[in-house]
Design an enzyme around this catalytic site. Structure first.
Site, PDB file in Angstrom:
ATOM      1  N   ASN A 104       0.825  -1.206   0.000  1.00 57.14           N
ATOM      2  CA  ASN A 104       0.000   0.000   0.000  1.00 57.14           C
ATOM      3  C   ASN A 104       0.856   1.253   0.000  1.00 57.14           C
ATOM      4  O   ASN A 104       1.893   1.318   0.653  1.00 57.14           O
ATOM      5  CB  ASN A 104      -0.932   0.008   1.216  1.00 57.14           C
ATOM      6  CG  ASN A 104      -1.886  -1.170   1.198  1.00 57.14           C
ATOM      7  OD1 ASN A 104      -2.038  -1.817   0.170  1.00 57.14           O
ATOM      8  ND2 ASN A 104      -2.515  -1.459   2.316  1.00 57.14           N
ATOM      9  N   HIS A 121       5.945  -0.569  -2.696  1.00 56.31           N
ATOM     10  CA  HIS A 121       5.438   0.177  -3.864  1.00 56.31           C
ATOM     11  C   HIS A 121       5.464   1.695  -3.663  1.00 56.31           C
ATOM     12  O   HIS A 121       4.804   2.427  -4.389  1.00 56.31           O
ATOM     13  CB  HIS A 121       4.014  -0.285  -4.228  1.00 56.31           C
ATOM     14  CG  HIS A 121       3.975  -1.679  -4.780  1.00 56.31           C
ATOM     15  ND1 HIS A 121       2.815  -2.423  -4.869  1.00 56.31           N
ATOM     16  CD2 HIS A 121       4.957  -2.478  -5.277  1.00 56.31           C
ATOM     17  CE1 HIS A 121       3.085  -3.610  -5.395  1.00 56.31           C
ATOM     18  NE2 HIS A 121       4.383  -3.668  -5.647  1.00 56.31           N
ATOM     19  N   CYS A 132      16.714  15.089 -11.005  1.00 59.18           N
ATOM     20  CA  CYS A 132      17.855  14.769 -10.130  1.00 59.18           C
ATOM     21  C   CYS A 132      17.548  13.678  -9.113  1.00 59.18           C
ATOM     22  O   CYS A 132      18.422  13.285  -8.340  1.00 59.18           O
ATOM     23  CB  CYS A 132      18.339  16.031  -9.424  1.00 59.18           C
ATOM     24  SG  CYS A 132      17.176  16.643  -8.184  1.00 59.18           S
ATOM     25  N   CYS A 153      16.502  21.511  -8.820  1.00 62.14           N
ATOM     26  CA  CYS A 153      16.904  21.644 -10.233  1.00 62.14           C
ATOM     27  C   CYS A 153      15.764  22.113 -11.127  1.00 62.14           C
ATOM     28  O   CYS A 153      15.913  22.127 -12.356  1.00 62.14           O
ATOM     29  CB  CYS A 153      17.463  20.311 -10.743  1.00 62.14           C
ATOM     30  SG  CYS A 153      16.194  19.075 -11.067  1.00 62.14           S
ATOM     31  N   GLY A 190      -5.246  -9.217   2.823  1.00 64.64           N
ATOM     32  CA  GLY A 190      -5.925  -8.218   1.994  1.00 64.64           C
ATOM     33  C   GLY A 190      -5.247  -7.911   0.675  1.00 64.64           C
ATOM     34  O   GLY A 190      -5.275  -6.772   0.223  1.00 64.64           O
ATOM     35  N   ALA A 234     -10.271  -7.983   7.287  1.00 66.42           N
ATOM     36  CA  ALA A 234      -9.023  -7.958   8.051  1.00 66.42           C
ATOM     37  C   ALA A 234      -9.212  -7.381   9.458  1.00 66.42           C
ATOM     38  O   ALA A 234      -8.668  -7.927  10.428  1.00 66.42           O
ATOM     39  CB  ALA A 234      -7.968  -7.167   7.287  1.00 66.42           C
TER      40      ALA A 234
HETATM   41  C1  BJW Z   1     -10.059  -7.487   1.848  1.00 71.91           C
HETATM   42  C2  BJW Z   1     -11.004  -6.648   2.378  1.00 71.91           C
HETATM   43  C3  BJW Z   1     -11.027  -6.567   3.762  1.00 71.91           C
HETATM   44  C4  BJW Z   1     -11.230  -6.514   0.288  1.00 71.91           C
HETATM   45  N1  BJW Z   1     -10.166  -7.277   4.484  1.00 71.91           N
HETATM   46  N2  BJW Z   1      -9.211  -8.182   2.569  1.00 71.91           N
HETATM   47  C5  BJW Z   1       5.641 -12.297 -12.980  1.00 71.91           C
HETATM   48  C6  BJW Z   1       4.562 -12.796 -13.684  1.00 71.91           C
HETATM   49  C7  BJW Z   1       3.728 -11.937 -14.408  1.00 71.91           C
HETATM   50  C8  BJW Z   1       3.963 -10.570 -14.435  1.00 71.91           C
HETATM   51  C9  BJW Z   1       5.028 -10.091 -13.740  1.00 71.91           C
HETATM   52  C10 BJW Z   1       5.857 -10.945 -13.039  1.00 71.91           C
HETATM   53  N3  BJW Z   1       6.799 -10.202 -12.429  1.00 71.91           N
HETATM   54  C11 BJW Z   1       6.573  -8.900 -12.733  1.00 71.91           C
HETATM   55  C12 BJW Z   1       5.511  -8.803 -13.542  1.00 71.91           C
HETATM   56  C13 BJW Z   1       4.917  -7.546 -14.099  1.00 71.91           C
HETATM   57  C14 BJW Z   1       4.061  -6.794 -13.113  1.00 71.91           C
HETATM   58  C15 BJW Z   1       2.961  -7.724 -12.586  1.00 71.91           C
HETATM   59  O1  BJW Z   1       3.021  -8.271 -11.519  1.00 71.91           O
HETATM   60  N4  BJW Z   1       1.912  -7.883 -13.368  1.00 71.91           N
HETATM   61  C16 BJW Z   1       0.801  -8.765 -13.034  1.00 71.91           C
HETATM   62  C17 BJW Z   1      -0.404  -7.929 -12.586  1.00 71.91           C
HETATM   63  C18 BJW Z   1       0.477  -9.596 -14.218  1.00 71.91           C
HETATM   64  N5  BJW Z   1       4.885  -6.283 -12.036  1.00 71.91           N
HETATM   65  C19 BJW Z   1       5.537  -5.125 -12.145  1.00 71.91           C
HETATM   66  O2  BJW Z   1       5.490  -4.441 -13.165  1.00 71.91           O
HETATM   67  C20 BJW Z   1       6.383  -4.704 -10.960  1.00 71.91           C
HETATM   68  N6  BJW Z   1       7.678  -4.370 -11.393  1.00 71.91           N
HETATM   69  C21 BJW Z   1       8.578  -5.276 -11.737  1.00 71.91           C
HETATM   70  O3  BJW Z   1       8.349  -6.459 -11.685  1.00 71.91           O
HETATM   71  O4  BJW Z   1       9.785  -4.734 -12.135  1.00 71.91           O
HETATM   72  C22 BJW Z   1      10.706  -5.593 -12.783  1.00 71.91           C
HETATM   73  C23 BJW Z   1      10.409  -5.515 -14.247  1.00 71.91           C
HETATM   74  C24 BJW Z   1      10.488  -4.313 -14.893  1.00 71.91           C
HETATM   75  C25 BJW Z   1      10.224  -4.254 -16.255  1.00 71.91           C
HETATM   76  C26 BJW Z   1       9.840  -5.387 -16.940  1.00 71.91           C
HETATM   77  C27 BJW Z   1       9.721  -6.600 -16.269  1.00 71.91           C
HETATM   78  C28 BJW Z   1      10.009  -6.663 -14.892  1.00 71.91           C
HETATM   79  C29 BJW Z   1       5.846  -3.440 -10.334  1.00 71.91           C
HETATM   80  C30 BJW Z   1       4.488  -3.603  -9.777  1.00 71.91           C
HETATM   81  C31 BJW Z   1       3.988  -2.266  -9.233  1.00 71.91           C
HETATM   82  C32 BJW Z   1       2.536  -2.335  -8.855  1.00 71.91           C
HETATM   83  N7  BJW Z   1       2.035  -1.032  -8.695  1.00 71.91           N
HETATM   84  C33 BJW Z   1       0.659  -0.852  -8.247  1.00 71.91           C
HETATM   85  C34 BJW Z   1       0.280   0.622  -8.462  1.00 71.91           C
HETATM   86  C35 BJW Z   1       0.979   1.536  -7.453  1.00 71.91           C
HETATM   87  C36 BJW Z   1       0.705   2.947  -7.766  1.00 71.91           C
HETATM   88  C37 BJW Z   1      -0.742   3.311  -7.522  1.00 71.91           C
HETATM   89  O5  BJW Z   1      -1.152   3.273  -6.368  1.00 71.91           O
HETATM   90  O6  BJW Z   1      -1.442   3.640  -8.484  1.00 71.91           O
HETATM   91  O7  BJW Z   1       0.527  -1.242  -6.881  1.00 71.91           O
HETATM   92  S1  BJW Z   1      -0.500  -1.897  -9.078  1.00 71.91           S
HETATM   93  C38 BJW Z   1      -1.543  -2.145  -7.710  1.00 71.91           C
HETATM   94  O8  BJW Z   1      -1.578  -3.551  -7.408  1.00 71.91           O
HETATM   95  C39 BJW Z   1      -0.852  -1.450  -6.525  1.00 71.91           C
HETATM   96  C40 BJW Z   1      -0.971  -2.499  -5.451  1.00 71.91           C
HETATM   97  O9  BJW Z   1       0.037  -2.304  -4.477  1.00 71.91           O
HETATM   98  C41 BJW Z   1      -0.835  -3.784  -6.216  1.00 71.91           C
HETATM   99  C42 BJW Z   1      -1.410  -4.988  -5.506  1.00 71.91           C
HETATM  100  O10 BJW Z   1      -2.790  -4.856  -5.328  1.00 71.91           O
HETATM  101  P1  BJW Z   1      -3.446  -5.414  -3.984  1.00 71.91           P
HETATM  102  O11 BJW Z   1      -2.908  -4.681  -2.839  1.00 71.91           O
HETATM  103  O12 BJW Z   1      -3.336  -6.877  -3.971  1.00 71.91           O
HETATM  104  O13 BJW Z   1      -4.968  -4.926  -4.155  1.00 71.91           O
HETATM  105  P2  BJW Z   1      -6.151  -5.563  -4.994  1.00 71.91           P
HETATM  106  O14 BJW Z   1      -7.151  -4.498  -5.210  1.00 71.91           O
HETATM  107  O15 BJW Z   1      -5.657  -6.289  -6.177  1.00 71.91           O
HETATM  108  O16 BJW Z   1      -6.775  -6.663  -4.038  1.00 71.91           O
HETATM  109  C43 BJW Z   1      -7.490  -6.317  -2.868  1.00 71.91           C
HETATM  110  C44 BJW Z   1      -7.730  -7.586  -2.076  1.00 71.91           C
HETATM  111  O17 BJW Z   1      -8.280  -7.231  -0.832  1.00 71.91           O
HETATM  112  C45 BJW Z   1      -8.727  -8.557  -2.738  1.00 71.91           C
HETATM  113  O18 BJW Z   1      -8.185  -9.867  -2.703  1.00 71.91           O
HETATM  114  C46 BJW Z   1      -9.956  -8.487  -1.843  1.00 71.91           C
HETATM  115  O19 BJW Z   1     -10.657  -9.719  -1.740  1.00 71.91           O
HETATM  116  C47 BJW Z   1      -9.332  -8.133  -0.511  1.00 71.91           C
HETATM  117  N8  BJW Z   1     -10.192  -7.407   0.414  1.00 71.91           N
HETATM  118  N9  BJW Z   1     -11.722  -6.087   1.306  1.00 71.91           N
HETATM  119  C48 BJW Z   1      -9.277  -8.087   3.815  1.00 71.91           C
HETATM  120  N10 BJW Z   1     -11.951  -5.786   4.357  1.00 71.91           N
HETATM  121 ZN    ZN Z   2      15.530  17.889  -9.194  1.00 68.78          ZN
END
Ligand code: BJW
Ligand code: ZN
Length: 245
Positions: A104, A121, A132, A153, A190, A234
């Site tokens: 998060n 993240h 810079c 910068c 979560g 959670a």
């Molecule tokens: C509850 C609840 C309650 C509801 N109690 N629970 C391997 C395989 C395939 C792809 C890749 C791989 N390795 C890397 C990749 C590419 C990519 C990736 O993973 N893609 C997949 C989606 C296919 N990864 C990346 O690009 C990462 N970088 C990287 O690997 O660099 C190396 C590289 C570079 C270049 C080329 C290749 C490799 C970076 C990932 C960055 C993710 N960024 C984000 C956005 C941040 C900015 C913003 O805020 O806008 O981060 S994406 C978004 O998803 C955000 C989150 O942190 C992240 C995860 O989401 P999260 O937290 O799981 O939320 P939700 O909404 O998905 O789920 C919510 C859950 O809560 C649900 O399960 C509900 O049921 C539950 N819930 N209420 C408890 N009350």
């Molecule tokens: Zn700067």
């Protein structure tokens, strides 16, 4: 809620605990998730979030990216930590070795009192200069963001978060891997567990012998790997678990 004897025993005796949280942990605070549960921010002006939250968009339309992030910072300024954040802040004091890794960017763990949070993240209340690399903290709720340009910068600033296709901050993920590999008990809370490399942490913990527990109302791709899955919100589940102490 029924807790297994095995879980109770592990929870009471654990010396090293590692937790990975995702958007679901903040859902009860009113922070929209990305892919499900509560409100979602899956789309911004017709654009799926993985399009607007992408490295490509930063280079093509930085103003739009800031509009999206400032909108979310505005939403967030009205949100406060919930019992899940508060319970995890308490666990930091209760266990001799405790690591909190979060995907998060909302800063709510710190606002709940957690001291050591590994933010893999980034953080929505920080910006980074494209020229810079210097970072600026922004006040929670200061919308629009300030400063607008880099003080050092005059370069353009971008949100200091990890977008799709970007590398995680150097050293940060490595630290999380180290902790996951040596903990006895690992909680995955979560998160839809779809985004890598964060979703590999529970796999690493399991491979190294940890007892892995999921807290999520829904099944995820990691559910099969987990030793125990608590289906529910959670805030409620973590409070329930804490009664075991
Ligand atoms: C509850 C609840 C309650 C509801 N109690 N629970 C391997 C395989 C395939 C792809 C890749 C791989 N390795 C890397 C990749 C590419 C990519 C990736 O993973 N893609 C997949 C989606 C296919 N990864 C990346 O690009 C990462 N970088 C990287 O690997 O660099 C190396 C590289 C570079 C270049 C080329 C290749 C490799 C970076 C990932 C960055 C993710 N960024 C984000 C956005 C941040 C900015 C913003 O805020 O806008 O981060 S994406 C978004 O998803 C955000 C989150 O942190 C992240 C995860 O989401 P999260 O937290 O799981 O939320 P939700 O909404 O998905 O789920 C919510 C859950 O809560 C649900 O399960 C509900 O049921 C539950 N819930 N209420 C408890 N009350
Ligand atoms: Zn700067």
């Amino acid at each position: 809620m029924e807790l297994s004897k095995e879980f109770e025993q592990k929870f009471r005796s654990a010396k090293s605990v590692c937790v990975l949280t995702g958007a679901g942990v903040s859902a009860e605070s009113g922070v929209p998730t990305f892919r499900g549960g509560g409100d979602t921010t899956a789309v911004w002006k017709g654009m799926p979030f993985d399009q607007i939250s992408s490295a490509r968009m930063v280079s093509e339309n930085l103003a739009e990216v800031w509009e999206w992030f400032d909108y979310r910072r505005g939403v967030l300024s009205k949100c406060t930590p919930n019992p899940a954040h508060e319970t995890l802040a308490k666990w930091e004091q209760d266990f001799s070795e405790f690591t909190l890794v979060t995907q998060n960017v909302d800063g709510l763990h710190a606002r709940a009192g957690s001291k050591n949070v590994i933010e893999v993240h980034g953080n929505i209340n920080r910006s980074r200069c494209l020229g810079c690399g210097v970072r600026f903290d922004m006040d929670v709720g200061s919308v629009p963001h300030t400063p607008v340009k880099c003080n050092e910068c005059s370069g353009n600033l971008r949100p200091d978060v990890v977008l799709f296709g970007e590398m995680l901050p150097a050293g940060v993920f490595e630290e999380a891997v180290e902790k996951a590999a040596v903990c006895e008990l690992f909680f995955v809370i979560g998160t839809s567990a779809l985004v890598y490399p964060a979703a590999s942490l529970p796999e690493i913990a399991k491979r190294n012998g940890a007892y892995v527990v999921e807290v999520n109302p829904e099944k995820t791709p990691l559910s099969e790997l987990c030793d125990e899955s608590f289906r529910g919100r959670a805030g409620e589940i973590l409070q329930e678990i804490t009664r075991v102490f």
